[in-house]
Design an enzyme around this catalytic site. Structure first.
Site, PDB file in Angstrom:
ATOM      1  N   LYS A  76       0.837  -1.200   0.000  1.00  0.00           N
ATOM      2  CA  LYS A  76       0.000   0.000   0.000  1.00  0.00           C
ATOM      3  C   LYS A  76       0.872   1.250   0.000  1.00  0.00           C
ATOM      4  O   LYS A  76       1.924   1.284   0.651  1.00  0.00           O
ATOM      5  CB  LYS A  76      -0.913  -0.029   1.229  1.00  0.00           C
ATOM      6  CG  LYS A  76      -1.975   1.071   1.273  1.00  0.00           C
ATOM      7  CD  LYS A  76      -2.875   0.869   2.488  1.00  0.00           C
ATOM      8  CE  LYS A  76      -3.958   1.930   2.601  1.00  0.00           C
ATOM      9  NZ  LYS A  76      -4.821   1.720   3.792  1.00  0.00           N
ATOM     10  N   SER A 151      -9.751   1.664   2.935  1.00  0.00           N
ATOM     11  CA  SER A 151      -8.881   2.451   2.089  1.00  0.00           C
ATOM     12  C   SER A 151      -7.851   1.626   1.318  1.00  0.00           C
ATOM     13  O   SER A 151      -7.207   2.115   0.403  1.00  0.00           O
ATOM     14  CB  SER A 151      -8.144   3.494   2.931  1.00  0.00           C
ATOM     15  OG  SER A 151      -7.291   2.856   3.892  1.00  0.00           O
ATOM     16  N   SER A 175      -9.857  -0.966   7.114  1.00  0.00           N
ATOM     17  CA  SER A 175      -9.355  -0.654   5.778  1.00  0.00           C
ATOM     18  C   SER A 175      -8.646  -1.789   5.064  1.00  0.00           C
ATOM     19  O   SER A 175      -8.300  -1.660   3.891  1.00  0.00           O
ATOM     20  CB  SER A 175      -8.417   0.563   5.844  1.00  0.00           C
ATOM     21  OG  SER A 175      -9.139   1.714   6.180  1.00  0.00           O
TER      22      SER A 175
END
Length: 479
Positions: A76, A151, A175
């Site tokens: 990420k 996210s 997330s």
């Protein structure tokens, strides 16, 4: 490329000579180039994949291969990888390349992992759909008209699309688990403190935890066994090693007591489609010998309210460092403007709407006039919620909920309705507030839409190995 391989199958094939790492990565790069233009799961791809694959193959050939030699991992874009962009999907960090890397990344690197690229995300991890990214929304590979969740939507989409067998994400209020549920893969959030947060861009420091998106629970355990452990750079990291995470095995659920949190299954926010798939899996658990019953945790209904006071408060403090002076975006100022004008222009143009919304909210609840009324009260309520979870674990081995009370949204469907998006985190947020481990397991699809449904399995603090072992059994043993 052929069918996506779990790490165990991948490593076995490489060791036996049935899989060539250089050929594997050449095919992987071609697949990403051909398919990710539409999905937009990766913001940057490692341009040294061929060299790294060749070097890993040499290690196998001469017998010096490490534990994770040659495995592919995506990361990420708020977790630092040295020499690769770390934008947090924000214009304010668009050109920032860190001269260091996160502890979890370094530990995987030392074990031989190859980092394929940086995944798209909601800006500064603030969002539930990966639509707040400054570099375009990510699409759900299951159905490209839908969001992949957030996210860590880019990480979940990259795994679901077959670009990588696993990816790292961060989980502040769900997330990792929620996008894993939306994309039909496994999403695991460890106990708070199990993995170091050093080198991870902070959102809510008391809530953030690095997690994994994988094809099964075994791969999550493998990655975590390498990454976990105390880190002198992170005072919140723990030296405690969860039982059986290094010697991973699926755990039979026969005789285990499992509580279904009724407030997450039987409420106005839960889609009937989600409820139907959950009920079928609950029957499967009972058939496998588990003792499954409904339980009530009334305090869980306040989780969203508690979270959206504490998380923005911590975010407003953590994001104060992005001022246009030290690094990141800097807007030129006129000779008659002072430093305050520079701060204002840089942050106004560098941050997106959702980040600004949470900074304003955080500053409000921390202000002298409202600190006691909101922030202090939220912290007290957080303790009450965490204590209630502990009491429930006196009765149950595990607790379960839907990972998300709703099916994936269509792209743009709820983008302008933040309250609806916030409510969709009803099931995952309380786990972060209590610092517990949890894993989202794909349990089926909605018959009408074909969209995935995930079930969240919650365990006791530092029982991560047992949690993942039970998750693996449920994933494979109750289908």
């Amino acid at each position: 490329m052929s069918e996506q391989l779990t790490y165990k199958k991948f490593l076995n094939q490489v060791k036996s000579g049935g899989l060539s790492l250089p050929e594997y990565y050449q095919e992987l790069r071609k697949k990403i180039e051909a398919e990710d233009k539409e999905i937009n799961s990766l913001l940057a791809v490692n341009n040294t994949l061929d060299e790294r694959a060749a070097a890993a193959q040499v290690r196998y050939n001469d017998g010096t291969n490490r534990e994770l030699e040659g495995i592919a991992v995506a990361v990420k874009d708020n977790i630092a990888v040295e020499g690769m962009p770390n934008t947090c999907a924000s214009k304010i960090l668009e050109h920032f390349i860190p001269p260091y890397q996160a502890t979890v990344v370094q530990r995987l690197c030392d074990a031989g992992a190859i980092f394929v690229g940086k995944t798209n995300m909601d800006e500064f991890a603030m969002g539930s759909t990966t639509e707040t990214s400054a570099f375009g929304a990510t699409k759900n590979p299951v159905n490209k008209q839908y969001v992949p969740g957030g996210s860590s939507g880019g990480s979940a989409a990259a795994v679901a699309a077959g670009f990588v067998p696993a990816a790292l994400g961060t989980d502040t209020g769900g997330s990792v688990r929620q996008p894993a549920s939306f994309c039909g893969v496994v999403g695991y959030k460890p106990t708070y403190g199990l993995l170091s947060r050093w080198g991870v861009t902070a959102f809510g420091s008391s809530l953030d935890q690095v997690g994994t998106v994988t094809l099964n629970c075994e791969d999550a355990a493998l990655l975590t066994s390498i990454m976990m452990g105390i880190d002198e750079k992170d005072s919140t990291s723990s030296s405690k090693v969860p039982e059986n995470i290094k010697n991973f095995a699926a755990k039979d659920i026969k005789g285990k007591k499992i509580g279904i949190i009724c407030e997450t299954l039987e409420n106005e926010h839960t889609d009937e489609a989600v409820r139907v798939v959950m009920q079928k899996k609950i029957e499967d658990l009972k058939a496998a010998g588990a003792v499954v019953e409904m339980t009530s945790i009334e305090e869980i209904t306040y989780g969203v309210s508690i979270y959206y006071i504490i998380a923005p408060a911590e975010a407003s403090s953590n994001l104060a460092r992005y001022d246009g002076v030290r690094y990141g975006l800097q807007i030129p100022r006129n000779s008659d403007e002072d430093v305050k004008d520079l701060f204002t222009k840089t942050r106004s143009q560098g941050f997106g709407d959702e980040v600004k919304r949470r900074i304003i909210l955080g500053n409000f609840v921390l202000s002298s006039g409202y600190y006691d009324a909101y922030y202090k009260k939220a912290q007290k309520a957080r303790i009450v919620l965490a204590d209630r979870f502990m009491r429930e674990f006196d009765k149950y081995d595990y607790l379960i909920t839907p990972t998300s009370p709703v099916l994936p949204f269509k792209l743009g469907e709820n983008f302008d309705d933040p309250l609806k998006l916030y409510t969709a985190d009803l099931c995952t947020i309380p786990v972060n507030l209590a610092g517990l481990p949890a894993v989202s397991i794909p349990i089926g699809t909605d018959a009408a839409s074909g969209l995935p449904v995930g079930m969240q399995l919650i365990g006791k603090r530092f029982d991560d190995g047992l949690l993942l072992g039970t998750g693996e059994f449920i994933l494979g043993g109750t289908k």
